[in-house]
Design a protein around this motif. Structure first.
Motif, PDB file in Angstrom:
ATOM      1  N   THR A 155      26.580   2.935  28.057  1.00  0.00           N
ATOM      2  CA  THR A 155      27.124   2.460  29.331  1.00  0.00           C
ATOM      3  C   THR A 155      26.459   1.162  29.763  1.00  0.00           C
ATOM      4  OG1 THR A 155      27.503   4.774  29.971  1.00  0.00           O
ATOM      5  CG2 THR A 155      27.635   3.124  31.712  1.00  0.00           C
ATOM      6  N   PHE A 156      25.128   1.090  29.620  1.00  0.00           N
ATOM      7  CA  PHE A 156      24.417  -0.141  29.981  1.00  0.00           C
ATOM      8  C   PHE A 156      24.878  -1.300  29.098  1.00  0.00           C
ATOM      9  CE2 PHE A 156      20.889  -3.147  29.677  1.00  0.00           C
ATOM     10  CZ  PHE A 156      20.569  -3.340  31.012  1.00  0.00           C
TER      11      PHE A 156
ATOM     12  N   THR B 230      27.333   7.674  16.678  1.00  0.00           N
ATOM     13  CA  THR B 230      28.698   7.141  16.642  1.00  0.00           C
ATOM     14  C   THR B 230      29.576   7.845  17.680  1.00  0.00           C
ATOM     15  OG1 THR B 230      28.424   6.764  14.263  1.00  0.00           O
ATOM     16  CG2 THR B 230      30.655   6.623  15.152  1.00  0.00           C
ATOM     17  N   PHE B 231      29.444   9.158  17.791  1.00  0.00           N
ATOM     18  CA  PHE B 231      30.187   9.894  18.820  1.00  0.00           C
ATOM     19  C   PHE B 231      29.768   9.440  20.219  1.00  0.00           C
ATOM     20  CE2 PHE B 231      31.002  12.900  15.340  1.00  0.00           C
ATOM     21  CZ  PHE B 231      32.327  13.237  15.585  1.00  0.00           C
ATOM     22  N   TYR B 232      28.450   9.244  20.428  1.00  0.00           N
ATOM     23  CA  TYR B 232      27.966   8.806  21.740  1.00  0.00           C
ATOM     24  C   TYR B 232      28.547   7.435  22.105  1.00  0.00           C
ATOM     25  CZ  TYR B 232      24.505  12.539  21.135  1.00  0.00           C
ATOM     26  OH  TYR B 232      23.893  13.741  20.937  1.00  0.00           O
ATOM     27  N   SER B 233      28.627   6.541  21.106  1.00  0.00           N
ATOM     28  CA  SER B 233      29.158   5.204  21.372  1.00  0.00           C
ATOM     29  C   SER B 233      30.628   5.271  21.791  1.00  0.00           C
ATOM     30  CB  SER B 233      29.001   4.317  20.131  1.00  0.00           C
ATOM     31  OG  SER B 233      29.911   4.691  19.115  1.00  0.00           O
TER      32      SER B 233
ATOM     33  N   LEU C 124      22.994  -1.269  37.787  1.00  0.00           N
ATOM     34  CA  LEU C 124      23.210   0.087  37.275  1.00  0.00           C
ATOM     35  C   LEU C 124      21.891   0.728  36.873  1.00  0.00           C
ATOM     36  CD1 LEU C 124      25.101   2.358  36.231  1.00  0.00           C
ATOM     37  CD2 LEU C 124      25.154   1.147  34.036  1.00  0.00           C
ATOM     38  N   ALA C 125      21.029  -0.030  36.212  1.00  0.00           N
ATOM     39  CA  ALA C 125      19.730   0.497  35.775  1.00  0.00           C
ATOM     40  C   ALA C 125      18.886   0.941  36.967  1.00  0.00           C
ATOM     41  CB  ALA C 125      18.982  -0.559  34.961  1.00  0.00           C
TER      42      ALA C 125
ATOM     43  N   SER D  16      27.964   0.791  20.190  1.00  0.00           N
ATOM     44  CA  SER D  16      28.445   0.816  21.575  1.00  0.00           C
ATOM     45  C   SER D  16      29.186  -0.471  21.924  1.00  0.00           C
ATOM     46  CB  SER D  16      27.268   1.021  22.535  1.00  0.00           C
ATOM     47  OG  SER D  16      26.604   2.233  22.266  1.00  0.00           O
ATOM     48  N   ALA D  17      28.646  -1.619  21.468  1.00  0.00           N
ATOM     49  CA  ALA D  17      29.312  -2.894  21.721  1.00  0.00           C
ATOM     50  C   ALA D  17      30.673  -2.947  21.017  1.00  0.00           C
ATOM     51  CB  ALA D  17      28.429  -4.051  21.260  1.00  0.00           C
TER      52      ALA D  17
END
Length: 525
Positions: free
Chosen positions: A72-73, A377-380, A88-89, A296-297
């Motif tokens: 998310t970050f 990969t799932f988390y991303s 956000l942080a 994530s990107a």
């Protein structure tokens, strides 16, 4: 354009170097602690006491928080810029401080109850000592959780070295405690070690702050539980916590069962796990750490081709690292245990018991590392539920296998390690199958091609290394004890690595060829 595979390998190399530094100090600490306390009743009490806050640390701090905060970050940083990402942080940090304060207070109050659950096989006196040290170490959770959030921000900026080397502070603090604090506690010197853990957690957090401030971040308390970004992280956090709790529950179940398997079993499980964790941290966790921001990107930009490419490259690098590591631990694990730990109160019986556990752990090394990357990969993809389901199923299998391998098959504490290896294989296979259905072809044919070639290379490497080790023992008779073992193992490992590299290049393993080409370009400029 730079080759993304070399970029992944280069970033992973930075993390591996930092992790190696941290692990070297970690093993130095383990050697010193093993010499001082061995595989004894007081050591068992310390490791159980440490496992309780460490359970929550792995669950909340370096597990679920990193897995949900970094994607998310990174998305905020990629799509909305630095200012929004830092806002956000600050919102997450404010909530985290309040949660950690509550958990720490509850942990101190209910320490005796938790010890009764985790180590029901302990005597009353041993439980009392364990509860005392649990109370001392519980604030450690707050420091390492804050440290994990800082690490998440720095990793999102592709800053990996300082966060990866920060755990060195814990090792240094424990080493200092053995010499400076433990002697102050004449009745139970091991209590001083618990104080060292607490100090180490604080140092681990503090050492990352200068790098964080250089990025322009400063803490500004912001209470915004209804913020969209906070809600998203919170919704992702619960499944991630549950999923990661499965792995931690497995460790607790192992500890509970080990407490019934005789004195020294808990400590042997710990020391074997430490050796098993070295290649896992160096390669598996390092690659997962580097891959998560990139994955994530790619997910944020809907670039699934790049996402699958990063996953495939990471898994091939894991094959190249984990299969030979497993072989080394199987064939040369006993002399490694002897070199690192056998001195003082850690005797030959403790060495045999520790190697027995390590031997069975080694079979699951690749699969456990693979789970780290596939789960990332799932988390991303903002999918934290699938890893929960697969890990929960694997946990149930692990609990049954713990009992079956330890008692009916008579493997005792080694059976607990074999159960972990087997359930890791199951977890990895199911995750990979689901991911393939979710995003399409993953390039598994390349992975299998690399795997069998790496296995063949590892067998040749191991046979050569064992022969070299035995020969080195004979030619260095003037040396004795530690130095003879150190010399023989060093020669065997270096020789084995050379054989492995040459064999993999002959067999044309793609990942090794790319690494070799990158090194040649670097040193021939």
């Amino acid at each position: 354009m730079k080759d993304s595979s070399s970029g992944t390998a280069r970033s992973a190399g930075i993390v591996m170097l930092a992790t190696l530094i941290s692990r070297i100090f970690g093993y130095l600490r383990d050697m010193i602690v093993a010499r001082a306390f061995g595989a004894t009743s007081s050591a068992d009490a310390f490791y159980v006491a440490f496992r309780i806050p460490n359970f929550l640390r792995n669950l909340l701090a370096e597990g679920a928080l990193s897995a949900t905060f970094i994607p998310t970050f990174t998305e905020y940083l990629t799509l909305y810029g630095k200012s929004e990402a830092f806002k956000l942080a600050n919102k997450i940090l404010t909530l985290l401080i309040l949660l950690l304060s509550l958990l720490t207070i509850l942990g101190i109050i209910f320490a005796p109850f938790m010890v009764m659950i985790v180590a029901p096989g302990f005597s009353k006196a041993k439980m009392s000592l364990t509860a005392e040290m649990t109370r001392i170490m519980f604030p450690f959770l707050a420091f390492v959780s804050l440290s994990a959030l800082v690490m998440g921000i720095l990793n999102s900026y592709r800053s990996f070295f300082i966060p990866a080397v920060a755990p060195t502070m814990l090792s240094l603090a424990e080493i200092g405690a053995v010499f400076l604090i433990c002697p102050l506690f004449l009745k139970e010197p091991v209590v001083g070690l618990a104080i060292g853990v607490l100090l180490g957690g604080a140092f681990q957090w503090a050492v990352q702050l200068p790098s964080l401030f250089k990025k322009g971040f400063f803490f500004k308390p912001t209470w915004a539980p209804k913020d969209e970004g906070v809600k998203r992280i919170s919704l992702l956090l619960l499944p991630a916590v549950i999923g990661l709790s499965v792995n931690q529950i497995n460790l607790l179940v192992d500890t509970i069962m080990a407490s019934f398997l005789g004195e020294g079993s808990v400590s042997a499980l710990y020391y074997a796990n430490r050796l098993y964790q070295l290649p896992l941290a160096l390669f598996g966790i390092s690659l997962a750490t580097v891959a998560l921001p990139t994955l994530s990107a790619s997910a944020a930009k809907k670039n699934f081709t790049k996402l699958k490419q990063t996953l495939s490259q990471s898994l091939q690098l894991i094959v190249l690292a984990m299969i030979p590591s497993s072989m080394i631990l199987i064939f040369l694990g006993k002399p490694l245990v002897r070199l690192l730990f056998e001195r003082g109160r850690f005797d030959t019986i403790a060495t045999d018991l520790t190697f027995w556990v390590l031997f069975f752990y080694s079979f699951g090394l690749f699969f456990y590392a693979g789970v780290k990357v596939v789960a990332a990969t799932f988390y991303s993809l903002k999918d934290t539920k699938t890893p929960v389901k697969t890990a929960s199923f694997a946990m149930l299998i692990n609990i049954f296998l713990n009992w079956f391998f330890a008692w009916p098959l008579g493997l005792r504490v080694g059976g607990l390690a074999l159960a972990t290896a087997t359930s890791s294989l199951l977890n990895f296979s199911i995750l990979l199958f689901i991911l393939r259905k979710k995003i399409g072809q993953l390039g598994l044919s390349q992975l299998f091609d690399s795997a069998w070639k790496a296995f063949l290379s590892s067998v040749l490497m191991s046979l050569f290394a064992v022969g070299l080790y035995n020969y080195s023992l004979k030619i260095c008779l003037p040396l004795y004890g530690f130095y003879r073992e150190l010399f023989s193992l060093s020669v065997a490992l270096l020789g084995g690595i050379v054989i492995f590299i040459v064999t993999t290049l002959i067999l044309k393993i793609e990942a090794m060829s790319k690494i070799w080409q990158t090194l040649l370009k670097k040193f021939t400029r």
